[in-house]
Design an enzyme around this catalytic site. Structure first.
Site, PDB file in Angstrom:
ATOM      1  N   LYS A  22       0.839  -1.209   0.000  1.00 54.52           N
ATOM      2  CA  LYS A  22       0.000   0.000   0.000  1.00 54.52           C
ATOM      3  C   LYS A  22       0.869   1.252   0.000  1.00 54.52           C
ATOM      4  CE  LYS A  22      -1.642   1.574   4.146  1.00 54.52           C
ATOM      5  NZ  LYS A  22      -1.274   2.983   4.352  1.00 54.52           N
ATOM      6  N   ASN A  23       1.896   1.256   0.860  1.00 52.06           N
ATOM      7  CA  ASN A  23       2.690   2.483   1.011  1.00 52.06           C
ATOM      8  C   ASN A  23       3.629   2.738  -0.164  1.00 52.06           C
ATOM      9  OD1 ASN A  23       1.393   2.986   3.355  1.00 52.06           O
ATOM     10  ND2 ASN A  23       3.122   2.578   4.722  1.00 52.06           N
ATOM     11  N   ARG A  92      -3.981  10.533   4.749  1.00 55.79           N
ATOM     12  CA  ARG A  92      -2.946  11.553   4.785  1.00 55.79           C
ATOM     13  C   ARG A  92      -2.083  11.565   3.525  1.00 55.79           C
ATOM     14  NH1 ARG A  92       0.600  14.437   8.129  1.00 55.79           N
ATOM     15  NH2 ARG A  92       2.723  13.985   7.518  1.00 55.79           N
ATOM     16  N   CYS A 116      -4.368   8.552   9.893  1.00 56.50           N
ATOM     17  CA  CYS A 116      -4.389   7.837  11.164  1.00 56.50           C
ATOM     18  C   CYS A 116      -4.379   8.829  12.311  1.00 56.50           C
ATOM     19  CB  CYS A 116      -3.129   6.980  11.296  1.00 56.50           C
ATOM     20  SG  CYS A 116      -3.207   5.430  10.441  1.00 56.50           S
ATOM     21  N   ARG A 121       1.153  14.844  13.347  1.00 53.46           N
ATOM     22  CA  ARG A 121       1.531  14.593  11.949  1.00 53.46           C
ATOM     23  C   ARG A 121       1.446  15.828  11.050  1.00 53.46           C
ATOM     24  NH1 ARG A 121      -0.461   8.728  10.083  1.00 53.46           N
ATOM     25  NH2 ARG A 121       1.492   8.845   8.984  1.00 53.46           N
ATOM     26  N   SER A 163      11.592  12.194   6.982  1.00 55.95           N
ATOM     27  CA  SER A 163      10.164  11.933   6.769  1.00 55.95           C
ATOM     28  C   SER A 163       9.977  11.162   5.460  1.00 55.95           C
ATOM     29  CB  SER A 163       9.409  13.262   6.704  1.00 55.95           C
ATOM     30  OG  SER A 163       8.215  13.134   5.963  1.00 55.95           O
ATOM     31  N   VAL A 164       9.199  10.096   5.548  1.00 56.75           N
ATOM     32  CA  VAL A 164       8.937   9.264   4.367  1.00 56.75           C
ATOM     33  C   VAL A 164       8.155  10.075   3.327  1.00 56.75           C
ATOM     34  CG1 VAL A 164       7.695   7.198   3.559  1.00 56.75           C
ATOM     35  CG2 VAL A 164       8.967   7.135   5.717  1.00 56.75           C
ATOM     36  N   ASP A 305       5.427   0.760  12.095  1.00 55.15           N
ATOM     37  CA  ASP A 305       4.215   0.085  11.601  1.00 55.15           C
ATOM     38  C   ASP A 305       4.114  -1.372  12.051  1.00 55.15           C
ATOM     39  OD1 ASP A 305       3.334   2.373  10.412  1.00 55.15           O
ATOM     40  OD2 ASP A 305       3.773   1.764   8.350  1.00 55.15           O
ATOM     41  N   ARG A 397      -8.128  -0.381   5.558  1.00 62.91           N
ATOM     42  CA  ARG A 397      -7.293   0.591   4.838  1.00 62.91           C
ATOM     43  C   ARG A 397      -6.003  -0.053   4.331  1.00 62.91           C
ATOM     44  NH1 ARG A 397      -5.599   4.980   8.458  1.00 62.91           N
ATOM     45  NH2 ARG A 397      -4.265   5.224   6.653  1.00 62.91           N
TER      46      ARG A 397
HETATM   47  C1  UD1 Z   1       4.711   6.897   6.295  1.00 61.69           C
HETATM   48  C2  UD1 Z   1       3.828   5.679   6.189  1.00 61.69           C
HETATM   49  C3  UD1 Z   1       3.370   5.227   7.566  1.00 61.69           C
HETATM   50  C4  UD1 Z   1       4.568   5.027   8.487  1.00 61.69           C
HETATM   51  C5  UD1 Z   1       5.487   6.260   8.484  1.00 61.69           C
HETATM   52  C6  UD1 Z   1       6.785   6.039   9.254  1.00 61.69           C
HETATM   53  C7  UD1 Z   1       2.767   5.964   4.035  1.00 61.69           C
HETATM   54  C8  UD1 Z   1       1.525   6.260   3.272  1.00 61.69           C
HETATM   55  N1  UD1 Z   1       2.683   6.002   5.375  1.00 61.69           N
HETATM   56  O1  UD1 Z   1       3.908   7.930   6.860  1.00 61.69           O
HETATM   57  O2  UD1 Z   1       2.656   3.989   7.425  1.00 61.69           O
HETATM   58  O3  UD1 Z   1       4.107   4.797   9.805  1.00 61.69           O
HETATM   59  O4  UD1 Z   1       5.843   6.616   7.131  1.00 61.69           O
HETATM   60  O5  UD1 Z   1       7.445   4.922   8.788  1.00 61.69           O
HETATM   61  O6  UD1 Z   1       3.806   5.670   3.466  1.00 61.69           O
HETATM   62  N2  UD1 Z   1       6.658  14.805  10.410  1.00 61.69           N
HETATM   63  C9  UD1 Z   1       6.741  16.158  10.674  1.00 61.69           C
HETATM   64  N3  UD1 Z   1       6.581  17.032   9.634  1.00 61.69           N
HETATM   65  C10 UD1 Z   1       6.359  16.620   8.354  1.00 61.69           C
HETATM   66  C11 UD1 Z   1       6.303  15.238   8.100  1.00 61.69           C
HETATM   67  C12 UD1 Z   1       6.456  14.356   9.149  1.00 61.69           C
HETATM   68  O7  UD1 Z   1       6.936  16.568  11.812  1.00 61.69           O
HETATM   69  O8  UD1 Z   1       6.248  17.455   7.452  1.00 61.69           O
HETATM   70  C13 UD1 Z   1       6.824  13.848  11.535  1.00 61.69           C
HETATM   71  C14 UD1 Z   1       5.540  13.026  11.754  1.00 61.69           C
HETATM   72  O9  UD1 Z   1       4.620  13.703  12.559  1.00 61.69           O
HETATM   73  C15 UD1 Z   1       6.096  11.778  12.398  1.00 61.69           C
HETATM   74  C16 UD1 Z   1       7.467  11.609  11.725  1.00 61.69           C
HETATM   75  O10 UD1 Z   1       7.798  12.885  11.175  1.00 61.69           O
HETATM   76  O11 UD1 Z   1       6.280  11.965  13.770  1.00 61.69           O
HETATM   77  C17 UD1 Z   1       7.507  10.561  10.625  1.00 61.69           C
HETATM   78  O12 UD1 Z   1       6.531  10.873   9.650  1.00 61.69           O
HETATM   79  P1  UD1 Z   1       6.703  10.454   8.123  1.00 61.69           P
HETATM   80  O13 UD1 Z   1       7.951   9.662   7.958  1.00 61.69           O
HETATM   81  O14 UD1 Z   1       6.494  11.653   7.295  1.00 61.69           O
HETATM   82  O15 UD1 Z   1       5.470   9.466   7.938  1.00 61.69           O
HETATM   83  P2  UD1 Z   1       4.387   9.457   6.791  1.00 61.69           P
HETATM   84  O16 UD1 Z   1       5.023   9.703   5.472  1.00 61.69           O
HETATM   85  O17 UD1 Z   1       3.214  10.264   7.201  1.00 61.69           O
END
Ligand code: UD1
Length: 418
Positions: A22-23, A92, A116, A121, A163-164, A305, A397
């Protein structure tokens, strides 16, 4: 809202084949906005997040022809370059359309995201990165409006944390920006590598995927391609943990075990008996499982995850375990629900203390987020008696028809529509 009724303590055996990630599929679907050619995608998982993403893209005018797990997608005639609250609040990952739309049209409007219920986030890292490429943003009535005056222009971007989503958004924006972009302190998840490989198959110039420095040389256009998405390492990891909990012989097939090194290492340390093959893992009954202490971390660390699922396992092994959650704040919503099923888990800020040697007993529980939901399914499958899991839409989901999937192994899971 459906619920699942699970009769626990059934002997499970056999093999289970893992569906597409999915991701990985979410950003790859979004990246199709960058091209006006036909793109064929294979191994698309049939889960609610993907169906929502397809609706979002169709709402923008993208043409999609589905055939089982494959689809042909064409973004030649886009009519609407925005994403509304209704869809973004459910998922998201909708925020990922910012990068490709700014690149192709110089404009994009999206509602501020939901997804979620794990922590706040924010999307500041996404916006800061895209600003470095020349985009300007305004927040108006709950919407983020992005604009680019001419072209996006390559730059050096150092992320404050890996950040992913931000890495994916910036990567997609940079492939057709003018000149070279460096994403430093980039996330290294296999799903990002898959997105990058998909872009490369369309003609993008990218180096350093899987490392913390990704170099992108902008190109003028992207061509048609056919691409197979990787299998879902988190779904695979979930079922491997289940097999260890059930203590029987199960083979988890059709995924890349290299994507789960941190999980395999910890399970082996806990005493799990398994054979790691090229594209599958065979799990055998283990004599005695012991406790462990782990911390979640960005890839290649232990995935956040899989935190809820391994917590279910830790409740039934010998000795007391500890989990520190370092990626998300407030990602322990499964704890009270696991405790209702007989676990004894105490929280102190970002650390969970898990008492071992517990026996799960069936109860009524509430699913709160995607991975929390599945940790309850694992506990319920090991529990004495019947468990009812309410609000399973979170589970849908990310896990395709889990009752049918696990039913093949002998699990007794019934879905009740209410
Ligand atoms: C993705 C995955 C999710 C997984 C997460 C971490 C998808 C669709 N989802 O989520 O399943 O749990 O990676 O492996 O791929 N953050 C900030 N500012 C930002 C972006 C992120 O502060 O602009 C923080 C978030 O609040 C969180 C951390 O960084 O605490 C990691 O988030 P991120 O790696 O961005 O996760 P997602 O891409 O949302």
């Amino acid at each position: 809202m459906d619920r699942l009724i699970i009769s626990g303590n059934k002997k499970l055996k056999g093999s289970i084949s893992i569906h597409g990630s999915k991701n990985a599929a979410l950003p790859i679907l979004v990246a199709s906005l960058l091209s006006n050619q036909n793109l064929t995608l294979e191994n698309i998982p049939n889960v609610a997040d993907i169906n929502n993403m397809l609706k979002l893209l169709e709402g923008c005018g993208v043409k999609i022809i589905k055939n089982k797990n494959s689809l042909i997608i064409n973004s030649k005639n886009l009519k609407n370059i925005s994403a509304d609250y209704d869809i973004v609040r459910k998922m998201r990952a909708s925020v990922l359309i910012l990068g490709p739309l700014l690149s192709r049209f110089g404009y994009c409007k999206i509602s501020l995201p939901g997804g979620c219920a794990i922590g706040t986030r924010p999307i500041d890292i996404h916006l800061k990165g895209l600003k470095k490429l020349g985009a300007k943003f305004e927040i108006e009535n709950g919407f983020v409006i992005g604009q680019v005056s001419k072209n996006l222009i390559g730059n050096k971007i150092k992320l404050p944390s890996p950040s992913v989503g931000a890495t994916e958004n910036i990567l997609m924006a940079a492939v057709m920006a003018k000149g070279e972009t460096l994403i430093d302190h980039a996330a290294r998840e296999p799903e990002i590598v898959d997105l990058g490989n998909f872009l490369i198959s369309m003609g993008a110039k990218i180096e350093g995927l899987g490392s913390n420095k990704i170099y992108i040389q902008g190109v003028n256009n992207l061509k048609a391609t056919k691409y197979k998405i990787i299998s879902d390492r988190i779904v695979a990891g979930t079922f491997i943990i289940l097999a260890v909990m059930i203590n029987s012989k199960i083979q988890v097939k059709n995924f890349n075990p290299n994507h789960l090194k941190s999980l395999i290492k910890i399970l082996k340390k806990m005493g799990a008996n398994m054979d790691v093959l090229n594209s599958s893992i065979k799990i055998y009954p283990s004599k005695k499982l012991k406790s462990a202490k782990i911390e979640t971390a960005p890839y290649p660390g232990f995935p956040t995850d899989l935190q809820a699922q391994i917590m279910s396992l830790m409740s039934i092994v010998n000795g007391n375990s500890e989990i520190k959650e370092t990626v998300f704040e407030n990602r322990f919503m499964h704890v009270p629900e696991l405790n209702r099923l007989g676990a004894e888990i105490n929280l102190n800020k970002d650390i969970a203390f898990i008492k071992g040697n517990k026996k799960f007993k069936g109860a009524q529980v509430m699913a709160s987020d995607l991975r929390a939901s599945v940790s309850l399914v694992l506990a319920a499958l090991c529990a004495e008696g019947k468990t009812t899991i309410n609000r399973v839409y979170h589970l849908d989901r990310g896990y395709a028809e889990i009752e049918k999937y696990l039913g093949k192994l002998g699990a007794k899971i019934m879905r009740q529509k209410i």
